[in-house]
Design a protein around this motif. Structure first.
Motif, mmCIF file in Angstrom:
data_model
loop_
_atom_site.group_PDB
_atom_site.id
_atom_site.type_symbol
_atom_site.label_atom_id
_atom_site.label_comp_id
_atom_site.label_asym_id
_atom_site.label_seq_id
_atom_site.Cartn_x
_atom_site.Cartn_y
_atom_site.Cartn_z
ATOM 1 N N LEU A 45 -9.250 51.994 25.679
ATOM 2 C CA LEU A 45 -9.766 51.242 26.830
ATOM 3 C C LEU A 45 -11.000 50.427 26.455
ATOM 4 N N ILE A 46 -11.870 51.009 25.622
ATOM 5 C CA ILE A 46 -13.096 50.317 25.220
ATOM 6 C C ILE A 46 -12.780 49.091 24.359
ATOM 7 N N VAL A 47 -11.917 49.286 23.355
ATOM 8 C CA VAL A 47 -11.559 48.166 22.471
ATOM 9 C C VAL A 47 -10.849 47.073 23.255
ATOM 10 N N ARG A 48 -9.973 47.460 24.160
ATOM 11 C CA ARG A 48 -9.266 46.475 24.977
ATOM 12 C C ARG A 48 -10.239 45.679 25.835
ATOM 13 N N ALA A 49 -11.175 46.367 26.481
ATOM 14 C CA ALA A 49 -12.153 45.674 27.323
ATOM 15 C C ALA A 49 -13.063 44.775 26.488
ATOM 16 N N THR A 50 -13.408 45.215 25.287
ATOM 17 C CA THR A 50 -14.277 44.418 24.412
ATOM 18 C C THR A 50 -13.592 43.132 23.976
ATOM 19 N N PHE A 51 -12.294 43.218 23.647
ATOM 20 C CA PHE A 51 -11.565 42.021 23.227
ATOM 21 C C PHE A 51 -11.316 41.061 24.389
ATOM 22 N N ASN A 52 -11.300 41.572 25.600
ATOM 23 C CA ASN A 52 -11.115 40.717 26.773
ATOM 24 C C ASN A 52 -12.422 40.096 27.256
ATOM 25 N N ALA A 53 -13.539 40.486 26.629
ATOM 26 C CA ALA A 53 -14.837 39.934 27.026
ATOM 27 C C ALA A 53 -14.870 38.442 26.743
ATOM 28 N N GLN A 54 -15.601 37.717 27.565
ATOM 29 C CA GLN A 54 -15.640 36.261 27.467
ATOM 30 C C GLN A 54 -16.184 35.786 26.117
ATOM 31 N N SER A 55 -17.146 36.540 25.566
ATOM 32 C CA SER A 55 -17.765 36.137 24.303
ATOM 33 C C SER A 55 -16.784 36.194 23.137
ATOM 34 N N LEU A 56 -15.773 37.093 23.213
ATOM 35 C CA LEU A 56 -14.787 37.192 22.147
ATOM 36 C C LEU A 56 -13.547 36.357 22.422
ATOM 37 N N ALA A 57 -13.284 36.074 23.687
ATOM 38 C CA ALA A 57 -12.072 35.338 24.057
ATOM 39 C C ALA A 57 -12.029 33.959 23.426
ATOM 40 N N GLN A 58 -13.198 33.351 23.207
ATOM 41 C CA GLN A 58 -13.267 31.994 22.676
ATOM 42 C C GLN A 58 -13.362 31.953 21.150
ATOM 43 N N LYS A 59 -13.354 33.105 20.489
ATOM 44 C CA LYS A 59 -13.496 33.140 19.037
ATOM 45 C C LYS A 59 -12.131 33.074 18.360
ATOM 46 N N SER A 60 -12.139 32.776 17.049
ATOM 47 C CA SER A 60 -10.907 32.675 16.287
ATOM 48 C C SER A 60 -10.330 34.063 16.021
ATOM 49 N N LYS A 61 -9.078 34.090 15.535
ATOM 50 C CA LYS A 61 -8.432 35.372 15.242
ATOM 51 C C LYS A 61 -9.173 36.121 14.134
ATOM 52 N N GLN A 62 -9.692 35.370 13.149
ATOM 53 C CA GLN A 62 -10.425 36.005 12.058
ATOM 54 C C GLN A 62 -11.698 36.673 12.555
ATOM 55 N N GLU A 63 -12.414 35.976 13.440
ATOM 56 C CA GLU A 63 -13.643 36.541 14.002
ATOM 57 C C GLU A 63 -13.325 37.738 14.887
ATOM 58 N N LYS A 64 -12.214 37.652 15.617
ATOM 59 C CA LYS A 64 -11.812 38.785 16.450
ATOM 60 C C LYS A 64 -11.457 39.995 15.586
ATOM 61 N N SER A 65 -10.772 39.744 14.474
ATOM 62 C CA SER A 65 -10.394 40.841 13.576
ATOM 63 C C SER A 65 -11.622 41.522 13.005
ATOM 64 N N LYS A 66 -12.602 40.718 12.566
ATOM 65 C CA LYS A 66 -13.838 41.288 12.033
ATOM 66 C C LYS A 66 -14.557 42.113 13.099
ATOM 67 N N ALA A 67 -14.609 41.576 14.319
ATOM 68 C CA ALA A 67 -15.260 42.299 15.411
ATOM 69 C C ALA A 67 -14.523 43.602 15.724
ATOM 70 N N GLY A 68 -13.186 43.559 15.642
ATOM 71 C CA GLY A 68 -12.401 44.761 15.914
ATOM 72 C C GLY A 68 -12.614 45.839 14.869
ATOM 73 N N VAL A 69 -12.641 45.429 13.593
ATOM 74 C CA VAL A 69 -12.877 46.388 12.518
ATOM 75 C C VAL A 69 -14.254 47.022 12.661
ATOM 76 N N ARG A 70 -15.262 46.203 12.928
ATOM 77 C CA ARG A 70 -16.613 46.743 13.101
ATOM 78 C C ARG A 70 -16.686 47.664 14.313
ATOM 79 N N CYS A 71 -15.998 47.284 15.371
ATOM 80 C CA CYS A 71 -15.966 48.119 16.577
ATOM 81 C C CYS A 71 -15.408 49.506 16.258
ATOM 82 N N LEU A 72 -14.309 49.548 15.493
ATOM 83 C CA LEU A 72 -13.713 50.834 15.135
ATOM 84 C C LEU A 72 -14.622 51.629 14.211
ATOM 85 N N CYS A 73 -15.263 50.940 13.247
ATOM 86 C CA CYS A 73 -16.168 51.630 12.318
ATOM 87 C C CYS A 73 -17.346 52.263 13.049
ATOM 88 N N VAL A 74 -17.814 51.587 14.105
ATOM 89 C CA VAL A 74 -18.944 52.103 14.871
ATOM 90 C C VAL A 74 -18.526 53.256 15.766
#
Length: 474
Positions: free
Chosen positions: A343-372
């Protein structure tokens, strides 16, 4: 045979048969340690040896040894206190040692190195034949060392000795490698967590928040768990100490899991309910430390300390089912946190700040999110349930690496590379510089100016309690 030896010039007489070896040896006055076979001597097809220290030879004139090469099909494998709960197998020769009046020596002990028949069996235990119980017993014997070839035991009495082992094979896992990985990982994590706690205490004025408080509780609990694990998980030479260590480990590991649940719930509220301002840690943190004590108390009352610790390590018994007093609540917490993580990762990816980013930036953000989040929420512990057969042996190594380094990952992402820590450190440095400047200006005057800085007026920090900026912290 002893009388014959007394009249003989030979110090040792040995009789060998295909299935039996009998040896009688003289003990000279002032002898150092004596052994069977003698040092440098080998007896064909005998895998066991005995060493009697000098302190155990007082008043002794001779000792006799009998090695029964194979009694596994004759003697029962029932063990005192275990009954048929544990399926054991005699995996060694049965060694008998006899000395007259050994009971008079209060410091008596004997060391036995007993070779294994099968190298792939697991869970060795030092046993002796208890004639009054007509079964195997471990009282007075302790395991000193073991490997795939032999086991070394120390006992404070004499009788027939053997090594009983579990028939379940474990040749697909290098236990020494697992031990080294766990020890190194726990040591690194312990150092990292100590730095994390010290840094947060130093910068507490600028980092104080509900999530910081949970992180400090989790770090302290992990520090205690690593310290107990490193210092006490193998203290099997003393049964009482081993039992105490097993109880402490059960409690502190349960505390760690309940704190990880608290962390998961807090992060979920921050992300999913951005306008929630009510503090939840007032009741969650006390429960995280109290509920494990209740679980441990129930376990102690139900088992009467049976199942806490064994010949190999100070932990909960698998055979008696006591392990479920830890596994059941741990798995339930992992399941809840796993759902919250999705639920947290899903909500984070739906955030407006990430919605406008590229797939590569989203992937990096997702990996960091999981690592944290994964180390904080304990989801890596689920790897432990995937070791179901020999083909999945690699899971044990991955499990040992991930969970022994949990504290180091927390240090890496929540201290070493954390933006709030850097910002707080800069604020503290500026505050010190400002106070030093004002102190210098006011020196030599009758009235000194009050030490006021912008930080005192509005101590605004990059806080964990700002839900709208949560994605930037990841």
């Amino acid at each position: 045979m002893t009388n014959t030896l007394d009249k003989s010039e030979n110090k040792t007489t040995t009789i060998k048969t295909p299935n039996l070896v009998v040896s009688v040896s003289k003990i000279e006055k002032g002898s150092d340690d004596v052994s069977f076979p003698k040092r440098g001597e080998k007896i064909e097809n005998v895998k066991s040896s005995i060493t009697i220290p000098a302190k155990s030879l007082k008043g002794m004139s001779s000792f006799s040894t009998v090695v029964y090469k194979n009694l596994s099909g004759i003697l029962t494998t029932s063990n005192k206190g275990e009954g048929q709960k544990q399926k054991k197998k005699i995996n060694s020769e049965v060694v008998s040692l006899t000395m007259a009046n050994w009971e008079r020596n209060k410091d008596f002990s004997v060391t036995l190195n007993i070779g294994h028949f099968q190298e792939e069996l697991s869970s060795p235990a030092c046993n002796f034949w208890n004639t009054s119980l007509n079964g195997w017993d471990t009282l007075g014997c302790s395991l000193k060392a073991t490997d795939s070839i032999s086991t070394t035991c120390e006992c404070n009495h004499l009788t027939n000795f053997a090594i009983l082992m579990s028939p379940f094979e474990s040749n697909n896992v290098d236990t020494k490698a697992i031990d080294v990985i766990s020890l190194v990982g726990c040591s690194v994590s312990l150092l990292g967590l100590l730095i994390t706690v010290g840094m947060h205490i130093y910068l507490w004025r600028y980092m104080k928040s509900d999530r910081a408080k949970i992180l400090m509780n989790l770090s302290v609990a992990l520090i205690i768990s690593y310290a107990i694990f490193i210092g006490g998980v193998d203290r099997t030479e003393n049964k009482d100490v081993c039992t105490a260590m097993a109880v402490l480990l059960q409690y502190i590991y349960l505390v760690v899991f309940f704190l990880m649940l608290t962390e998961g719930v807090e992060i979920a509220f921050m992300v999913l309910y951005v306008f929630s301002t009510r503090s939840r840690i007032r009741w969650m943190l006390p429960l995280a430390w109290l509920l494990p004590a209740v679980i441990v108390g129930i376990s102690l009352g139900a088992t009467q300390l049976e199942g806490y610790g064994n010949e190999q390590f100070c932990w909960l018994s698998v055979e008696g089912g006591l392990i479920w007093a830890f596994v059941a609540p741990a798995l339930l917490i992992i399941l809840v946190n796993f759902v919250l993580l999705i639920l947290i990762v899903r909500a984070t990816f739906n955030a407006q700040s990430l919605a406008q980013k590229s797939k590569q930036e989203k992937s990096k953000a997702g990996v960091r999110c999981l690592c944290v989040l994964l180390p904080l929420m304990g989801c890596t512990w689920v790897l432990g349930i995937f070791y179901v057969n020999e083909n999945m042996a690699w899971v044990q190594y991955v499990f040992a690496v991930f969970n022994s380094l949990q504290g180091f990952v927390i240090f890496l992402f929540h201290c070493a590379t954390n933006q709030q820590v850097r910002t707080s450190f800069q604020k503290k440095s500026k505050r010190k510089h400002s106070e030093s400047f004002l102190s210098t200006k006011s020196s030599g005057k009758a009235i000194s100016l009050p030490r006021i800085s912008l930080t005192d007026v509005s101590d605004v920090s990059y806080s964990y309690d700002q839900p709208f900026k949560f994605e930037h912290q990841l």
